[in-house]
Design an enzyme around this catalytic site. Structure first.
Site, PDB file in Angstrom:
ATOM      1  N   CYS A   1       0.836  -1.204   0.000  1.00 17.36           N
ATOM      2  CA  CYS A   1       0.000   0.000   0.000  1.00 17.36           C
ATOM      3  C   CYS A   1       0.874   1.259   0.000  1.00 17.36           C
ATOM      4  O   CYS A   1       1.571   1.504  -0.969  1.00 17.36           O
ATOM      5  CB  CYS A   1      -0.975  -0.043   1.179  1.00 17.36           C
TER       6      CYS A   1
ATOM      7  N   HIS B   1      -3.413  -5.798   1.031  1.00 18.46           N
ATOM      8  CA  HIS B   1      -2.805  -6.026   2.350  1.00 18.46           C
ATOM      9  C   HIS B   1      -2.773  -7.511   2.713  1.00 18.46           C
ATOM     10  O   HIS B   1      -3.625  -7.977   3.461  1.00 18.46           O
ATOM     11  CB  HIS B   1      -3.594  -5.267   3.417  1.00 18.46           C
TER      12      HIS B   1
ATOM     13  N   GLU C   1      -0.946  -8.918   4.782  1.00 18.87           N
ATOM     14  CA  GLU C   1      -0.696  -9.074   6.223  1.00 18.87           C
ATOM     15  C   GLU C   1      -1.996  -9.087   7.026  1.00 18.87           C
ATOM     16  O   GLU C   1      -1.998  -9.427   8.200  1.00 18.87           O
ATOM     17  CB  GLU C   1       0.239  -7.962   6.727  1.00 18.87           C
TER      18      GLU C   1
END
Lengths: 226, 80
Positions: A86, A196, A198
């Site tokens: 990002c 994302h 994660e």
């Protein structure tokens, strides 16, 4: 495996990245601050998402010129793996470590939802645990994810397998050229992506599709590997 | 002291969704006949430098290194 997370004022996904790397590598990452000029010896450096320096001037522009990014560039030149998510992706393109630019979403809206990603190149250090063409789930949350590159650059990165992730057909959330969601450098050790991973690494997140990326990078076999 | 103005604009062929939105808003306000709008940035700088040629070279370096992203933007430097 040792990891590091870059901290900059205005990032807000740093804790998520630290949690993900801790859970997957079994060891907490070292953190490096914007003014640090050296990064310890690690296998993977992660630049998290957020709004570094308030997105002033252009997203990632100020962060890309901070001292710590010179240290990241030095490590990247030595072959250390670097992943930018990002805002981290925006910082990597602003720093010139990845080609192209990330512009305002074509809808002009901040987009926060889950998308489907296609693994466009499963033959990279970051995606080897995925199957070629595999469709994975990934959350996105950004205002400036509209990837742009001039014709010549686009031809080069498409031809060289540098497009690693694409938004699955018909789901492009931001107007990115060729549905590009993530790209890698020519040496194959610097990856940037808008989604994302994660935030999708354990059951409590509602899915684990993002694990494969970190497990690939850290040389850990993935259960979901095809 | 030298005063300078740097303008940064999007290159031709680079889509400008913000310019488009402004264009629509203008037509909504009754301003017909606006062919297109491209949004850019203006920077006003004051430099210690007194040599105009040196100042101009310095400003161009600033644009290449920070003020503009030359992947998508052009810049223009003018001393005032």
């Amino acid at each position: 495996m040792k990891t590091a997370v870059v901290l900059l004022p205005g990032l807000n996904r740093d804790r998520d990245m630290i949690a993900a790397l801790t859970k997957i590598s079994g060891k907490a990452p070292v953190t490096v601050w914007q003014t640090d000029t050296e990064i310890p010896d690690v296998d993977l450096i992660a630049i998290p998402g957020g709004f570094s320096f308030g997105d002033y001037l252009r997203c990632g522009a100020i962060a890309a010129r901070s001292p710590v990014m010179r240290a990241v560039a030095e490590k990247a030149a030595k072959g250390v793996q670097v992943i930018g998510v990002c805002n981290g992706f925006q910082i990597l393109v602003e720093a010139g470590l990845l080609p192209g630019a990330l512009m305002r979403n074509s809808s002009l809206k901040f987009v926060c939802r889950e998308v489907k990603l296609q693994v466009a190149n499963a033959n990279t250090a970051f995606t080897r645990n995925y199957a070629p063409g595999q469709i994975i789930r990934a959350p996105i949350a950004h205002h400036d994810g509209n990837y742009f590159a001039d014709d010549e650059t686009l031809k080069r990165i498409e031809g060289g397998g540098q497009v690693v992730f694409r938004y699955a057909e018909g789901t492009n959330p931001n107007g990115s050229i060729n549905d590009i969601a993530g790209i890698i450098n020519t040496n194959g050790n610097v990856l940037g992506l808008m989604p994302h991973p994660e935030n999708l690494i354990e059951a409590a997140h509602g899915g684990t599709d993002g694990r494969g990326l970190f497990e690939s990078a850290l040389g850990i076999p993935s259960r979901q590997a095809a | 002291m030298i005063k300078a103005r740097v303008t940064v604009t999007l290159k031709n062929g680079v889509l400008d969704p913000q310019g488009k939105a402004i264009e629509h808003a203008l037509s909504g306000l009754g301003f017909g006949g606006v062919g297109s709008v491209r949004q850019g940035k203006v920077f006003d700088l004051e430099l210690q430098e007194t040599d105009k040629a040196k100042a101009e070279a310095e400003l161009k370096a600033m644009c290449d290194k920070l003020l503009a992203n030359t992947v998508i933007e052009n810049y223009n430097v003018s001393l005032t």
